[in-house]
Design a protein around this motif. Structure first.
Motif, PDB file in Angstrom:
ATOM      1  N   SER A  94       1.091  -1.330  -0.008  1.00 18.94           N
ATOM      2  CA  SER A  94       0.190  -0.260   0.331  1.00 18.94           C
ATOM      3  C   SER A  94       1.164   0.976  -0.220  1.00 18.94           C
ATOM      4  N   GLY A  95       0.772   2.407  -0.440  1.00 22.57           N
ATOM      5  CA  GLY A  95       1.222   3.134  -0.573  1.00 22.57           C
ATOM      6  C   GLY A  95       2.811   3.532  -1.818  1.00 22.57           C
ATOM      7  N   HIS A  96       2.604   2.418  -2.536  1.00 20.43           N
ATOM      8  CA  HIS A  96       3.078   2.240  -3.994  1.00 20.43           C
ATOM      9  C   HIS A  96       3.161   3.404  -5.033  1.00 20.43           C
ATOM     10  N   ALA A  97       4.485   4.219  -5.779  1.00 17.80           N
ATOM     11  CA  ALA A  97       4.166   4.979  -6.856  1.00 17.80           C
ATOM     12  C   ALA A  97       3.796   3.976  -8.181  1.00 17.80           C
ATOM     13  N   PRO A  98       2.277   4.540  -8.728  1.00 18.28           N
ATOM     14  CA  PRO A  98       1.995   4.497  -9.810  1.00 18.28           C
ATOM     15  C   PRO A  98       3.085   3.347 -11.166  1.00 18.28           C
ATOM     16  N   VAL A  99       2.670   2.241 -11.222  1.00 13.10           N
ATOM     17  CA  VAL A  99       3.339   1.828 -12.345  1.00 13.10           C
ATOM     18  C   VAL A  99       2.428   0.859 -13.390  1.00 13.10           C
ATOM     19  N   LEU A 100       2.679   1.262 -14.578  1.00 14.62           N
ATOM     20  CA  LEU A 100       2.065   0.151 -15.559  1.00 14.62           C
ATOM     21  C   LEU A 100       3.429  -1.156 -16.164  1.00 14.62           C
ATOM     22  N   SER A 101       3.174  -2.015 -16.052  1.00 14.33           N
ATOM     23  CA  SER A 101       4.033  -3.006 -16.688  1.00 14.33           C
ATOM     24  C   SER A 101       3.778  -4.266 -16.972  1.00 14.33           C
ATOM     25  N   SER A 102       4.030  -4.600 -17.949  1.00 13.96           N
ATOM     26  CA  SER A 102       4.406  -5.802 -18.876  1.00 13.96           C
ATOM     27  C   SER A 102       4.546  -7.569 -18.268  1.00 13.96           C
ATOM     28  N   LEU A 103       3.653  -8.075 -18.495  1.00 16.05           N
ATOM     29  CA  LEU A 103       4.376  -9.369 -16.943  1.00 16.05           C
ATOM     30  C   LEU A 103       4.921 -10.590 -17.746  1.00 16.05           C
ATOM     31  N   GLY A 106       1.966 -14.251 -18.876  1.00 16.88           N
ATOM     32  CA  GLY A 106       2.189 -12.554 -19.173  1.00 16.88           C
ATOM     33  C   GLY A 106       0.613 -11.620 -18.369  1.00 16.88           C
ATOM     34  N   GLY A 107       0.260 -10.878 -19.613  1.00 15.92           N
ATOM     35  CA  GLY A 107       0.056  -9.815 -19.400  1.00 15.92           C
ATOM     36  C   GLY A 107       0.135  -8.425 -18.776  1.00 15.92           C
ATOM     37  N   PHE A 108      -0.385  -7.571 -17.735  1.00 16.80           N
ATOM     38  CA  PHE A 108       0.221  -6.155 -17.466  1.00 16.80           C
ATOM     39  C   PHE A 108      -0.465  -6.206 -16.218  1.00 16.80           C
ATOM     40  N   ALA A 109      -0.101  -6.073 -16.009  1.00 15.61           N
ATOM     41  CA  ALA A 109      -0.403  -4.834 -14.454  1.00 15.61           C
ATOM     42  C   ALA A 109       0.011  -3.435 -14.319  1.00 15.61           C
ATOM     43  N   GLU A 110      -0.811  -3.004 -13.291  1.00 16.07           N
ATOM     44  CA  GLU A 110      -1.609  -1.320 -13.203  1.00 16.07           C
ATOM     45  C   GLU A 110      -1.411  -1.005 -11.393  1.00 16.07           C
ATOM     46  N   ILE A 111      -0.314  -0.818 -11.666  1.00 18.23           N
ATOM     47  CA  ILE A 111      -0.764   0.151  -9.880  1.00 18.23           C
ATOM     48  C   ILE A 111      -0.714   1.165  -9.221  1.00 18.23           C
ATOM     49  N   THR A 112      -1.096   1.494  -8.513  1.00 17.19           N
ATOM     50  CA  THR A 112      -1.578   2.257  -7.776  1.00 17.19           C
ATOM     51  C   THR A 112      -1.793   2.485  -6.804  1.00 17.19           C
ATOM     52  N   TYR A 113      -1.744   3.800  -5.430  1.00 18.20           N
ATOM     53  CA  TYR A 113      -1.357   3.997  -4.463  1.00 18.20           C
ATOM     54  C   TYR A 113      -1.907   2.828  -3.510  1.00 18.20           C
ATOM     55  N   ASP A 114      -3.495   2.426  -4.127  1.00 19.82           N
ATOM     56  CA  ASP A 114      -3.748   1.648  -2.681  1.00 19.82           C
ATOM     57  C   ASP A 114      -4.421   0.489  -3.070  1.00 19.82           C
ATOM     58  N   ARG A 115      -3.974   0.084  -4.943  1.00 18.83           N
ATOM     59  CA  ARG A 115      -4.689  -1.298  -6.130  1.00 18.83           C
ATOM     60  C   ARG A 115      -2.840  -1.519  -6.995  1.00 18.83           C
ATOM     61  N   CYS A 116      -3.368  -3.259  -7.054  1.00 16.97           N
ATOM     62  CA  CYS A 116      -2.311  -4.313  -7.859  1.00 16.97           C
ATOM     63  C   CYS A 116      -3.300  -4.697  -8.306  1.00 16.97           C
ATOM     64  N   THR A 117      -3.801  -4.783  -9.611  1.00 17.54           N
ATOM     65  CA  THR A 117      -4.595  -5.058 -10.894  1.00 17.54           C
ATOM     66  C   THR A 117      -3.875  -5.380 -12.003  1.00 17.54           C
ATOM     67  N   LEU A 118      -4.184  -6.919 -11.829  1.00 16.94           N
ATOM     68  CA  LEU A 118      -2.918  -8.104 -13.494  1.00 16.94           C
ATOM     69  C   LEU A 118      -4.480  -7.720 -14.078  1.00 16.94           C
ATOM     70  N   LEU A 119      -3.975  -7.674 -15.141  1.00 18.73           N
ATOM     71  CA  LEU A 119      -4.900  -8.421 -16.328  1.00 18.73           C
ATOM     72  C   LEU A 119      -4.058  -9.301 -16.969  1.00 18.73           C
ATOM     73  N   ALA A 120      -4.539 -10.887 -17.337  1.00 21.23           N
ATOM     74  CA  ALA A 120      -4.359 -11.834 -17.321  1.00 21.23           C
ATOM     75  C   ALA A 120      -5.370 -12.762 -18.004  1.00 21.23           C
ATOM     76  N   ALA A 121      -4.377 -13.088 -19.820  1.00 19.87           N
ATOM     77  CA  ALA A 121      -5.062 -13.826 -20.400  1.00 19.87           C
ATOM     78  C   ALA A 121      -5.315 -15.470 -19.270  1.00 19.87           C
ATOM     79  N   ILE A 122      -4.571 -16.092 -19.154  1.00 14.17           N
ATOM     80  CA  ILE A 122      -4.130 -16.676 -18.128  1.00 14.17           C
ATOM     81  C   ILE A 122      -3.846 -17.595 -17.083  1.00 14.17           C
TER      82      ILE A 122
END
Length: 140
Positions: free
Chosen positions: A37-46, A67-83
């Motif tokens: 929690s409190g992480h700086a915003p990041v977009l990354s491929s996995l 594989g997929g993508f990660a979206e990291i915000t101050y209070d959330r980590c969302t992973l988008l992954a096909a499998i």
């Protein structure tokens, strides 16, 4: 008590996980990303690898993503992954068979199919490593 982080794992067809956790370690394309929690915003491929979910100081769940993508915000980590699969649900035999098949495909692939065969071999190798590293941690 530390602030919690909302972790979500989303596939094209469903929300696979949504929970409050202490920390998530994500296999980013440039290396593992530890998210609190409190992480700086990041977009990354996995890259293919394991997502470790931590709560109360221990890894409570290990998920394999291909594989997929990660979206990291101050209070959330969302992973988008096909499998994505729970590592506990993958057998060593399944991983070994997938790796053997993938390596055979690489050896037999022509120029048009070489890239997809190598990609599959990379995923199969990561899956085999995930099972091996998980069993070593649980026996330590």
């Amino acid at each position: 008590m530390a602030n919690k982080l909302i972790f979500e794992l989303v596939s094209p067809s469903a929300l696979l996980a949504s929970e409050e956790v202490d920390m998530v370690v994500v296999p980013g394309s440039d290396g593992d990303i530890g998210v609190l929690s409190g992480h700086a915003p990041v977009l990354s491929s996995l890259r293919p690898g394991v997502v470790d979910i931590h709560d109360d100081g221990v890894v409570t769940k290990r998920l394999f993503v291909e594989g997929g993508f990660a979206e990291i915000t101050y209070d959330r980590c969302t992973l988008l992954a096909a499998i994505a699969k729970d590592v506990a649900e993958i057998s060593a035999e399944e991983a070994s068979a997938r790796l053997i098949t993938a390596l055979e495909r690489v050896a037999a692939a022509d120029d048009d199919n070489k890239d997809s065969a190598i990609r599959e071999a990379t995923v199969a190798e990561a899956l085999t490593y995930a099972l091996k590293s998980g069993s070593e941690e649980s026996s330590a």
